[in-house]
Design a protein around this motif. Structure first.
Motif, PDB file in Angstrom:
ATOM      1  N   GLU A 128     111.856 -10.897 -57.216  1.00 45.14           N
ATOM      2  CA  GLU A 128     112.668 -11.172 -58.374  1.00 45.14           C
ATOM      3  C   GLU A 128     113.292 -12.469 -58.390  1.00 45.14           C
ATOM      4  O   GLU A 128     114.711 -12.816 -58.234  1.00 45.14           O
ATOM      5  N   GLY A 129     112.368 -13.455 -58.226  1.00 49.80           N
ATOM      6  CA  GLY A 129     112.742 -14.815 -58.333  1.00 49.80           C
ATOM      7  C   GLY A 129     113.278 -15.433 -57.180  1.00 49.80           C
ATOM      8  O   GLY A 129     113.618 -16.595 -57.047  1.00 49.80           O
ATOM      9  N   SER A 130     113.389 -14.586 -55.974  1.00 51.96           N
ATOM     10  CA  SER A 130     113.720 -15.390 -54.767  1.00 51.96           C
ATOM     11  C   SER A 130     112.777 -15.095 -53.701  1.00 51.96           C
ATOM     12  O   SER A 130     111.621 -14.594 -54.151  1.00 51.96           O
ATOM     13  N   ARG A 131     112.851 -15.563 -52.516  1.00 49.34           N
ATOM     14  CA  ARG A 131     111.854 -15.635 -51.384  1.00 49.34           C
ATOM     15  C   ARG A 131     112.449 -14.571 -50.336  1.00 49.34           C
ATOM     16  O   ARG A 131     113.582 -14.888 -49.810  1.00 49.34           O
ATOM     17  N   ILE A 132     111.576 -13.873 -49.907  1.00 52.20           N
ATOM     18  CA  ILE A 132     111.781 -13.110 -48.589  1.00 52.20           C
ATOM     19  C   ILE A 132     110.985 -13.315 -47.544  1.00 52.20           C
ATOM     20  O   ILE A 132     109.827 -13.145 -47.824  1.00 52.20           O
ATOM     21  N   VAL A 133     111.450 -13.723 -46.432  1.00 49.40           N
ATOM     22  CA  VAL A 133     110.401 -13.975 -45.317  1.00 49.40           C
ATOM     23  C   VAL A 133     110.884 -12.452 -44.544  1.00 49.40           C
ATOM     24  O   VAL A 133     111.692 -12.379 -43.820  1.00 49.40           O
ATOM     25  N   HIS A 134     109.723 -11.674 -44.411  1.00 44.94           N
ATOM     26  CA  HIS A 134     109.681 -10.454 -43.690  1.00 44.94           C
ATOM     27  C   HIS A 134     109.574 -10.928 -42.197  1.00 44.94           C
ATOM     28  O   HIS A 134     108.373 -11.825 -42.181  1.00 44.94           O
ATOM     29  N   ASP A 135     110.052 -10.387 -41.371  1.00 44.50           N
ATOM     30  CA  ASP A 135     109.834 -10.527 -39.866  1.00 44.50           C
ATOM     31  C   ASP A 135     109.873  -9.373 -39.200  1.00 44.50           C
ATOM     32  O   ASP A 135     111.233  -9.264 -38.548  1.00 44.50           O
ATOM     33  N   TYR A 136     109.213  -8.345 -39.240  1.00 43.95           N
ATOM     34  CA  TYR A 136     109.418  -7.212 -38.409  1.00 43.95           C
ATOM     35  C   TYR A 136     108.025  -6.551 -37.976  1.00 43.95           C
ATOM     36  O   TYR A 136     107.016  -7.052 -38.360  1.00 43.95           O
ATOM     37  N   GLY A 137     108.247  -5.521 -37.052  1.00 49.59           N
ATOM     38  CA  GLY A 137     107.190  -4.741 -36.533  1.00 49.59           C
ATOM     39  C   GLY A 137     106.697  -5.264 -35.301  1.00 49.59           C
ATOM     40  O   GLY A 137     105.241  -5.222 -35.168  1.00 49.59           O
ATOM     41  N   HIS A 138     107.524  -5.721 -34.316  1.00 57.08           N
ATOM     42  CA  HIS A 138     106.910  -6.463 -33.218  1.00 57.08           C
ATOM     43  C   HIS A 138     106.744  -5.074 -31.921  1.00 57.08           C
ATOM     44  O   HIS A 138     106.713  -5.806 -31.085  1.00 57.08           O
ATOM     45  N   ALA A 139     106.824  -3.992 -32.355  1.00 55.45           N
ATOM     46  CA  ALA A 139     106.785  -2.838 -31.379  1.00 55.45           C
ATOM     47  C   ALA A 139     107.288  -3.357 -30.120  1.00 55.45           C
ATOM     48  O   ALA A 139     108.616  -3.345 -30.003  1.00 55.45           O
ATOM     49  N   GLY A 140     106.652  -3.114 -28.836  1.00 58.55           N
ATOM     50  CA  GLY A 140     106.958  -3.257 -27.818  1.00 58.55           C
ATOM     51  C   GLY A 140     107.226  -4.849 -27.235  1.00 58.55           C
ATOM     52  O   GLY A 140     107.461  -5.034 -25.909  1.00 58.55           O
ATOM     53  N   CYS A 141     106.986  -5.702 -28.002  1.00 59.70           N
ATOM     54  CA  CYS A 141     107.051  -7.101 -27.630  1.00 59.70           C
ATOM     55  C   CYS A 141     108.026  -8.263 -28.528  1.00 59.70           C
ATOM     56  O   CYS A 141     107.641  -9.299 -28.618  1.00 59.70           O
ATOM     57  N   ARG A 145     103.894  -0.864 -35.657  1.00 60.74           N
ATOM     58  CA  ARG A 145     103.439  -1.240 -36.657  1.00 60.74           C
ATOM     59  C   ARG A 145     101.816  -1.625 -36.267  1.00 60.74           C
ATOM     60  O   ARG A 145     101.748  -2.272 -35.161  1.00 60.74           O
ATOM     61  N   GLU A 146     100.958  -1.252 -37.366  1.00 57.09           N
ATOM     62  CA  GLU A 146      99.651  -1.792 -36.950  1.00 57.09           C
ATOM     63  C   GLU A 146      99.505  -3.214 -36.613  1.00 57.09           C
ATOM     64  O   GLU A 146      98.848  -3.637 -35.703  1.00 57.09           O
ATOM     65  N   GLN A 147     100.212  -4.102 -37.349  1.00 56.80           N
ATOM     66  CA  GLN A 147     100.487  -5.409 -36.892  1.00 56.80           C
ATOM     67  C   GLN A 147     101.884  -6.042 -37.446  1.00 56.80           C
ATOM     68  O   GLN A 147     102.435  -5.468 -38.277  1.00 56.80           O
ATOM     69  N   VAL A 148     102.259  -7.026 -36.780  1.00 58.47           N
ATOM     70  CA  VAL A 148     103.446  -7.667 -36.935  1.00 58.47           C
ATOM     71  C   VAL A 148     103.456  -8.145 -38.461  1.00 58.47           C
ATOM     72  O   VAL A 148     102.362  -8.748 -38.871  1.00 58.47           O
ATOM     73  N   ARG A 149     104.585  -7.930 -39.164  1.00 56.11           N
ATOM     74  CA  ARG A 149     104.743  -8.534 -40.416  1.00 56.11           C
ATOM     75  C   ARG A 149     105.498  -9.782 -40.622  1.00 56.11           C
ATOM     76  O   ARG A 149     106.758  -9.652 -40.387  1.00 56.11           O
ATOM     77  N   LEU A 150     104.952 -11.048 -40.589  1.00 59.09           N
ATOM     78  CA  LEU A 150     105.682 -12.065 -40.791  1.00 59.09           C
ATOM     79  C   LEU A 150     105.011 -12.998 -41.956  1.00 59.09           C
ATOM     80  O   LEU A 150     104.123 -13.568 -41.728  1.00 59.09           O
TER      81      LEU A 150
END
Ligand SMILES: Cc1cc2nc3c(=O)[nH]c(=O)nc-3n(C[C@H](O)[C@H](O)[C@H](O)COP(=O)(O)OP(=O)(O)OC[C@H]3O[C@@H](n4cnc5c(N)ncnc54)[C@H](O)[C@@H]3O)c2cc1C
Length: 312
Positions: A281-294, A270-275
């Motif tokens: 929908e009224g909830s919270r999602i913490v996205h933590d992905y896209g760490h490539a080779g690290c 990914r161009e950058q990590v998404r954290l």
């Protein structure tokens, strides 16, 4: 709380949350030993990813955790000396996190394999991923966490189950989130019986084929390749032959080593990590992905930030 994914990101986040007293359930499409994380070499090393300031924080925090884990041989983490080298001049400026390495020094010309012109010698944490993932699962369960193999088909189903969801699906986020920015960067390793190699070697390059090997007790993990947008999970004999040849050129002990396995994993490019937090929908999602080779090298720093974001 629901964590989706049982690779290194999901398990580490699950541990930090569970050890803070949060009831956590992990749902995963694959068992931990079948994930991309299980295929990684893996080493803690400088992470040239974006966003640079946060990546520096994550990699620094993770270094402290990995050096502590080295004291427990059951963790699969150990400190190993070795070389990071390039076929071009690396210059004198090193990434800021390299200053964490007490014994970092430039290689002398006679320490460089043929064809390499520049390199650094340093002791770093090496992580034996299958063993380490088992260790993380045990630690997660010991903290009261529940882990089930149960794919999550939609984010809607996830937020129906929990008001806070942590999304650690690696390259799977492309489908689950519908994020076209995350894509596979195919890697392949050849695992051989260790003929007496104690030091690691990693070639610093942006090429799709490179040379690297990491010893873990009685086996050595040899690489490498990095092929963008390739979803093929079947090991290629030709790729393995190239890996074996390149590694033996750098370390003659590896010539003719007994091949135990050929394994493939898809780095979540990914161009950058998404954290970050998404309100959904009224909830919270913490996205933590896209760490490539690290993703291994960043895992503890990201997990502590996940915990901060959910207020644990
Ligand atoms: C050959 C190779 C060498 C590498 N070497 C290193 C290294 O030396 N150092 C380093 O730091 N990194 C290295 N990496 C990168 C590292 O492996 C990845 O960055 C890291 O594994 C990503 O971890 P993750 O937990 O985000 O994803 P993954 O390990 O891919 O885990 C994703 C999880 O999400 C689950 N999932 C996906 N979709 C769903 C869904 N819809 N429902 C339920 N579950 C789902 C999967 O089943 C899995 O459990 C290497 C990678 C490869 C391939």
């Amino acid at each position: 709380m629901l964590v989706i994914g049982a690779g290194v990101q999901g398990l580490t986040s699950g541990i930090v949350l569970a050890e803070a007293g949060v009831p956590v359930r992990i749902r995963t499409a694959e068992r931990p030993r079948d994930t991309t994380s299980a295929v990684a070499g893996a080493m803690w090393g400088p992470a040239m990813l974006r966003p640079a300031d946060r990546v520096l924080r994550w990699v620094t925090r993770s270094y402290a955790e990995f050096t502590a884990l080295c004291r427990d041989s059951a963790s699969g983490v150990h400190l190993a000396p070795g070389r990071m080298a390039a076929r071009f001049d690396l210059g004198d400026v090193v990434p800021p996190e390299a200053h964490l390495l007490d014994d970092l020094r430039k290689c002398t010309p006679d320490e460089l394999p043929e064809g390499f012109v520049s390199g650094y010698h340093a002791t770093v944490p090496l992580i034996d991923m299958p063993k380490y993932l088992d260790h993380l699962v045990d630690r997660f369960r010991a903290a009261g966490g529940e882990l089930v193999v149960s794919p999550v088909p939609t984010l809607g189903e996830a937020v129906a189950e929990a008001r806070v969801v942590v999304n650690c699906t690696g390259v799977g986020a492309r489908e689950l989130v519908g994020d076209p920015a995350v894509h596979p960067v195919r890697g392949q390793h050849v695992v051989v019986a260790n003929p007496g190699v104690q030091e690691y070697f990693i070639e610093l390059t942006t090429d799709s084929e490179f040379t690297g090997y990491m010893p873990h007790g009685d086996r050595v993990v040899l690489g490498g390749v990095a092929v963008e947008h390739d979803w093929n999970l079947v090991p290629s004999r030709t790729v393995s032959e190239g890996i074996l040849r390149r590694c033996a050129e750098v370390e003659p002990k590896l010539d003719g080593a007994e091949v135990r396995d050929e394994i493939v994993g898809l780095r979540p490019g990914r161009e950058q990590v998404r954290l970050e937090v998404e309100h959904f929908e009224g909830s919270r999602i913490v996205h933590d992905y896209g760490h490539a080779g690290c993703g291994v090298a960043l895992s503890w720093g990201c997990a502590f930030e996940v915990a901060d974001l959910v207020g644990a």
